[in-house]
Design a protein around this motif. Sequence first.
Motif, PDB file in Angstrom:
ATOM      1  N   ASN A 169      53.812  37.407  49.504  1.00 35.20           N
ATOM      2  CA  ASN A 169      54.084  38.593  49.083  1.00 35.20           C
ATOM      3  C   ASN A 169      53.704  38.916  47.098  1.00 35.20           C
ATOM      4  O   ASN A 169      53.045  40.115  46.730  1.00 35.20           O
ATOM      5  N   ALA A 170      52.835  37.597  46.597  1.00 39.95           N
ATOM      6  CA  ALA A 170      52.060  37.634  46.102  1.00 39.95           C
ATOM      7  C   ALA A 170      50.513  38.598  46.131  1.00 39.95           C
ATOM      8  O   ALA A 170      50.248  39.046  45.343  1.00 39.95           O
TER       9      ALA A 170
ATOM     10  N   SER B 140      48.864  45.520  53.050  1.00 37.94           N
ATOM     11  CA  SER B 140      49.849  45.068  53.383  1.00 37.94           C
ATOM     12  C   SER B 140      50.032  44.405  54.734  1.00 37.94           C
ATOM     13  O   SER B 140      50.303  43.190  55.421  1.00 37.94           O
ATOM     14  N   ARG B 141      49.425  45.881  55.453  1.00 39.53           N
ATOM     15  CA  ARG B 141      48.755  45.395  57.109  1.00 39.53           C
ATOM     16  C   ARG B 141      47.622  44.137  57.312  1.00 39.53           C
ATOM     17  O   ARG B 141      47.385  43.502  58.043  1.00 39.53           O
ATOM     18  N   PHE B 142      46.666  44.364  56.273  1.00 39.68           N
ATOM     19  CA  PHE B 142      45.407  43.483  55.932  1.00 39.68           C
ATOM     20  C   PHE B 142      45.793  41.561  56.058  1.00 39.68           C
ATOM     21  O   PHE B 142      45.331  41.093  56.057  1.00 39.68           O
ATOM     22  N   VAL B 143      46.749  41.752  55.013  1.00 39.19           N
ATOM     23  CA  VAL B 143      47.313  40.264  54.453  1.00 39.19           C
ATOM     24  C   VAL B 143      47.774  39.812  56.010  1.00 39.19           C
ATOM     25  O   VAL B 143      47.743  38.654  56.393  1.00 39.19           O
ATOM     26  N   ASP B 144      49.005  40.575  56.249  1.00 40.96           N
ATOM     27  CA  ASP B 144      49.564  39.987  57.713  1.00 40.96           C
ATOM     28  C   ASP B 144      48.699  40.103  58.871  1.00 40.96           C
ATOM     29  O   ASP B 144      48.457  39.124  59.707  1.00 40.96           O
ATOM     30  N   SER B 145      47.231  40.202  58.820  1.00 39.89           N
ATOM     31  CA  SER B 145      46.444  39.996  59.517  1.00 39.89           C
ATOM     32  C   SER B 145      45.336  39.521  59.322  1.00 39.89           C
ATOM     33  O   SER B 145      45.050  38.079  59.698  1.00 39.89           O
ATOM     34  N   TRP B 146      45.319  38.841  57.846  1.00 44.10           N
ATOM     35  CA  TRP B 146      44.360  38.162  57.298  1.00 44.10           C
ATOM     36  C   TRP B 146      45.228  36.931  57.619  1.00 44.10           C
ATOM     37  O   TRP B 146      44.222  35.802  57.741  1.00 44.10           O
ATOM     38  N   TRP B 147      46.129  36.740  57.321  1.00 43.85           N
ATOM     39  CA  TRP B 147      46.924  35.262  57.959  1.00 43.85           C
ATOM     40  C   TRP B 147      46.276  34.235  58.755  1.00 43.85           C
ATOM     41  O   TRP B 147      46.311  33.371  59.180  1.00 43.85           O
TER      42      TRP B 147
END
Length: 218
Positions: A127-128, A187-194
Amino acid sequence: MYQPINFIPVYPGQHTLPPLPYPYNALEPVIDRESLKIHHDILHKNYVDNLNKAELALASSRETGNFEFINYWENQLAYNGSGHILHSIYWTIMAPRGRGGQPRENTLRMINWYFGDFNNFENQFKNAAKKVEASGWAILIYHPAFNHLEILQCEKHQNLTQWGCIPILVCDVWEHAYYLDYQNDRSRFVDSWWELINWNEVERRLYLARQGKLPLSI
Ligand code: MN
């Protein structure tokens, strides 16, 4: 492997771009070759060059006693110095998908203690990252003064920090980090980046930080 902090001082204007620890295509399909190449070779290099430039300008001011442009150069020092440090960490805390391992014992223990459980941590971190205003970073830090972890939402590279903190895990959410692959869908980048997180490196950084050692990889 682990390299202790470099106690040889970096003279003004002598910062260098650290090499990527993997090939340009190593993070595909999450981050494509072209994005990574531009990000490292051009953008990170700009931070290094401009940090050097600012240090040399201020060295010259000290010689001449002319501090007319000190506000400009101090701003450049903070912006480019922080950009250089965060990117140097960023390359090392990512690994090819599936090779970053799982969160390790120290990391997990400290995450669970402060955030309640791993899921809470992951939710807050993502979220951050997704909600940083304009350009910036989500950063998991260890603070020696508090002896605990915290998540900071950094604006640009240098705003909204806690002095003295040690960055452990950093996620670049400037548009240049994801725009070619994800356009405006941060948002999709952050989820994939994880899935790219190198948990072994996170554990190593946290281990050193807790011993009062700076785990910088530059
Ligand atoms: Mn960046």
